[in-house]
Write a protein that holds these residues in place. Structure first.
Motif, PDB file in Angstrom:
ATOM      1  N   GLN A   1     -12.491  -6.162   5.571  1.00 49.39           N
ATOM      2  CA  GLN A   1     -11.113  -6.671   5.517  1.00 49.39           C
ATOM      3  C   GLN A   1     -10.586  -6.662   4.089  1.00 49.39           C
ATOM      4  OE1 GLN A   1      -9.216  -7.414   8.160  1.00 49.39           O
ATOM      5  NE2 GLN A   1     -10.980  -6.791   9.393  1.00 49.39           N
ATOM      6  N   LEU A   2     -11.446  -7.098   3.175  1.00 48.64           N
ATOM      7  CA  LEU A   2     -11.077  -7.165   1.766  1.00 48.64           C
ATOM      8  C   LEU A   2     -10.735  -5.763   1.246  1.00 48.64           C
ATOM      9  CD1 LEU A   2     -10.939  -9.123  -0.664  1.00 48.64           C
ATOM     10  CD2 LEU A   2     -13.276  -8.467  -1.200  1.00 48.64           C
ATOM     11  N   GLN A   3     -11.582  -4.805   1.614  1.00 47.65           N
ATOM     12  CA  GLN A   3     -11.351  -3.447   1.138  1.00 47.65           C
ATOM     13  C   GLN A   3     -10.038  -2.881   1.700  1.00 47.65           C
ATOM     14  OE1 GLN A   3     -14.405  -0.480   1.940  1.00 47.65           O
ATOM     15  NE2 GLN A   3     -14.201   0.256  -0.142  1.00 47.65           N
ATOM     16  N   ARG A   4      -9.775  -3.186   2.950  1.00 51.60           N
ATOM     17  CA  ARG A   4      -8.505  -2.740   3.547  1.00 51.60           C
ATOM     18  C   ARG A   4      -7.305  -3.357   2.827  1.00 51.60           C
ATOM     19  NH1 ARG A   4      -8.062   1.110   6.746  1.00 51.60           N
ATOM     20  NH2 ARG A   4      -9.609   1.511   8.323  1.00 51.60           N
ATOM     21  N   LYS A   5      -7.465  -4.633   2.452  1.00 52.53           N
ATOM     22  CA  LYS A   5      -6.354  -5.347   1.808  1.00 52.53           C
ATOM     23  C   LYS A   5      -6.007  -4.802   0.435  1.00 52.53           C
ATOM     24  CE  LYS A   5      -5.840  -9.903   3.816  1.00 52.53           C
ATOM     25  NZ  LYS A   5      -6.837  -9.943   4.907  1.00 52.53           N
ATOM     26  N   ILE A   6      -7.005  -4.259  -0.277  1.00 51.20           N
ATOM     27  CA  ILE A   6      -6.699  -3.776  -1.626  1.00 51.20           C
ATOM     28  C   ILE A   6      -6.088  -2.371  -1.615  1.00 51.20           C
ATOM     29  CG2 ILE A   6      -8.430  -5.231  -2.735  1.00 51.20           C
ATOM     30  CD1 ILE A   6     -10.103  -2.642  -3.164  1.00 51.20           C
ATOM     31  N   ILE A   7      -6.098  -1.726  -0.453  1.00 54.21           N
ATOM     32  CA  ILE A   7      -5.463  -0.411  -0.367  1.00 54.21           C
ATOM     33  C   ILE A   7      -3.948  -0.633  -0.365  1.00 54.21           C
ATOM     34  CG2 ILE A   7      -5.084   1.550   1.212  1.00 54.21           C
ATOM     35  CD1 ILE A   7      -7.780   1.705  -0.203  1.00 54.21           C
ATOM     36  N   PRO A   8      -3.229   0.007  -1.283  1.00 58.15           N
ATOM     37  CA  PRO A   8      -1.783  -0.289  -1.366  1.00 58.15           C
ATOM     38  C   PRO A   8      -1.014   0.117  -0.108  1.00 58.15           C
ATOM     39  CG  PRO A   8      -2.419   1.434  -2.929  1.00 58.15           C
ATOM     40  CD  PRO A   8      -3.669   0.984  -2.274  1.00 58.15           C
ATOM     41  N   GLU A   9       0.034  -0.618   0.149  1.00 61.23           N
ATOM     42  CA  GLU A   9       0.853  -0.324   1.329  1.00 61.23           C
ATOM     43  C   GLU A   9       1.701   0.917   1.104  1.00 61.23           C
ATOM     44  OE1 GLU A   9       3.225  -3.677   2.374  1.00 61.23           O
ATOM     45  OE2 GLU A   9       1.468  -4.975   2.627  1.00 61.23           O
ATOM     46  N   ASP A  10       2.048   1.542   2.208  1.00 62.03           N
ATOM     47  CA  ASP A  10       3.024   2.637   2.140  1.00 62.03           C
ATOM     48  C   ASP A  10       4.364   2.006   1.786  1.00 62.03           C
ATOM     49  OD1 ASP A  10       0.993   4.222   2.979  1.00 62.03           O
ATOM     50  OD2 ASP A  10       1.857   4.781   4.904  1.00 62.03           O
ATOM     51  N   ALA A  11       4.920   2.418   0.671  1.00 61.24           N
ATOM     52  CA  ALA A  11       6.166   1.793   0.207  1.00 61.24           C
ATOM     53  C   ALA A  11       6.749   2.635  -0.913  1.00 61.24           C
ATOM     54  CB  ALA A  11       5.875   0.379  -0.312  1.00 61.24           C
ATOM     55  N   ILE A  12       7.892   2.168  -1.419  1.00 60.88           N
ATOM     56  CA  ILE A  12       8.493   2.800  -2.597  1.00 60.88           C
ATOM     57  C   ILE A  12       8.057   1.985  -3.808  1.00 60.88           C
ATOM     58  CG2 ILE A  12      10.682   3.191  -3.822  1.00 60.88           C
ATOM     59  CD1 ILE A  12      11.858   3.947  -1.041  1.00 60.88           C
ATOM     60  N   TYR A  13       7.563   2.668  -4.831  1.00 64.48           N
ATOM     61  CA  TYR A  13       7.095   1.996  -6.044  1.00 64.48           C
ATOM     62  C   TYR A  13       7.983   2.379  -7.213  1.00 64.48           C
ATOM     63  CZ  TYR A  13       2.966   0.677  -3.396  1.00 64.48           C
ATOM     64  OH  TYR A  13       2.123   0.123  -2.458  1.00 64.48           O
ATOM     65  N   GLY A  14       8.366   1.345  -7.982  1.00 60.52           N
ATOM     66  CA  GLY A  14       9.134   1.560  -9.202  1.00 60.52           C
ATOM     67  C   GLY A  14      10.434   2.317  -8.995  1.00 60.52           C
ATOM     68  N   ASP A  15      10.997   2.213  -7.778  1.00 59.13           N
ATOM     69  CA  ASP A  15      12.237   2.939  -7.442  1.00 59.13           C
ATOM     70  C   ASP A  15      12.130   4.428  -7.729  1.00 59.13           C
ATOM     71  OD1 ASP A  15      13.573   0.685  -6.644  1.00 59.13           O
ATOM     72  OD2 ASP A  15      14.324   0.230  -8.655  1.00 59.13           O
ATOM     73  N   ALA A  16      10.904   4.962  -7.753  1.00 62.28           N
ATOM     74  CA  ALA A  16      10.762   6.358  -8.180  1.00 62.28           C
ATOM     75  C   ALA A  16       9.882   7.206  -7.276  1.00 62.28           C
ATOM     76  CB  ALA A  16      10.202   6.407  -9.595  1.00 62.28           C
ATOM     77  N   ILE A  17       8.853   6.591  -6.686  1.00 62.82           N
ATOM     78  CA  ILE A  17       7.996   7.379  -5.799  1.00 62.82           C
ATOM     79  C   ILE A  17       7.783   6.650  -4.477  1.00 62.82           C
ATOM     80  CG2 ILE A  17       6.765   8.598  -7.678  1.00 62.82           C
ATOM     81  CD1 ILE A  17       4.375   6.760  -7.185  1.00 62.82           C
ATOM     82  N   ARG A  18       7.739   7.430  -3.428  1.00 60.14           N
ATOM     83  CA  ARG A  18       7.452   6.869  -2.112  1.00 60.14           C
ATOM     84  C   ARG A  18       6.034   7.288  -1.747  1.00 60.14           C
ATOM     85  NH1 ARG A  18       8.628   7.404   3.657  1.00 60.14           N
ATOM     86  NH2 ARG A  18       8.949   9.639   3.509  1.00 60.14           N
ATOM     87  N   VAL A  19       5.215   6.328  -1.364  1.00 62.99           N
ATOM     88  CA  VAL A  19       3.807   6.601  -1.096  1.00 62.99           C
ATOM     89  C   VAL A  19       3.516   6.487   0.395  1.00 62.99           C
ATOM     90  CG1 VAL A  19       1.447   5.775  -1.502  1.00 62.99           C
ATOM     91  CG2 VAL A  19       3.083   5.839  -3.390  1.00 62.99           C
ATOM     92  N   ILE A  20       2.825   7.496   0.921  1.00 60.96           N
ATOM     93  CA  ILE A  20       2.398   7.509   2.323  1.00 60.96           C
ATOM     94  C   ILE A  20       0.913   7.844   2.312  1.00 60.96           C
ATOM     95  CG2 ILE A  20       2.681   8.642   4.593  1.00 60.96           C
ATOM     96  CD1 ILE A  20       5.401   9.091   2.102  1.00 60.96           C
TER      97      ILE A  20
END
Length: 245
Positions: A12-31
């Protein structure tokens, strides 16, 4: 059993530290797609907002699996998020990783690989450094061309004292997408034909899905790799796509 409860907690802990799919710094979208092969994995990726102009993104693969590999992923994440690594010097960050890793005094066969990129928003340039990660970044341009960025370096292990890595700077444009992945994806194996999905399989899958939206692209290449395998996937798989917006 208590062991099982502990393992589940760690998972669970390891899953939680994986970043969410989102927009970061108004510059990149991560999937992304993250699938550990066992209860716990040795693959990790992270996104670090260094300052208002720079975003770091890395993917790493720790040798082995299970509890010890997963503990190393936590160690790696801490070092990469360390305040002093919020500097923009990419080689110094790798040196710091090597220094901290050596302090752990682990057995020589333990090592990990890291592919790290720092994206600069004002210039739209990304600087890559590769510490032994054998899956090179692939750029999918806005007009649907594939470019693999050939960059080498030495894994993080107890045999080296300082960074032995080149860095490379690439200009990106709005709409470009960059793919990071770990070798679990290309090592999907078909016993019937005695062949691996391989880089060839990955490039074919990318070409076939290149016009798809990022979510669909990632899930399709992952599914193709899994389908290729005649057996249970033995390695962790992490795939991260980030899109310049």
């Amino acid at each position: 059993s208590k062991m099982k409860v502990d393992l589940n907690f760690a998972k669970q802990l390891q899953r939680k530290i994986i970043p969410e799919d989102a927009i970061y710094g108004d510059a990149i979208r991560v999937i992304s797609k993250y699938e550990p092969s066992e209860a716990l994995g040795g693959d990790i990726f992270d996104i670090i907002e260094i300052d208002e102009d720079n975003i770091g993104i890395y993917i790493a693969d720790v040798s082995g699996h299970g509890v010890s590999a997963s503990m190393f992923t936590l160690f790696l994440r801490q070092i990469m998020r360390n305040k002093k690594n919020k500097s923009k010097n990419i080689e110094e960050t790798i040196d710091d990783l090597i220094y901290n890793f050596k302090e752990l005094n682990v057995e020589p066969e333990t090592y990990f690989t890291v592919l790290y990129g720092i994206y600069n928003k004002p210039t739209q340039e990304i600087t890559f450094v590769n510490a032994g990660h054998n899956c090179y970044p692939i750029i999918i341009t806005g007009n649907n061309e594939l470019k693999e960025i050939d960059i080498n370096g030495f894994p993080i292990c107890s045999l080296i004292d300082r960074s032995m890595h080149n860095s490379i700077k690439i200009k990106l444009n709005k709409g470009d997408r960059v793919l990071f992945y770990t070798d679990g994806l290309v090592e999907s194996y078909d016993a019937k034909s005695n062949t691996f999905f391989g880089y060839e399989g990955l490039f074919k899958a990318l070409e076939k899905n290149i016009k798809e939206k990022s979510e669909v692209l990632i899930s399709n290449i992952y599914d193709e790799a899994i389908r290729y395998s005649s057996e249970f996937i033995k390695d962790d798989i992490a795939v991260v796509l980030f899109e310049i917006i």
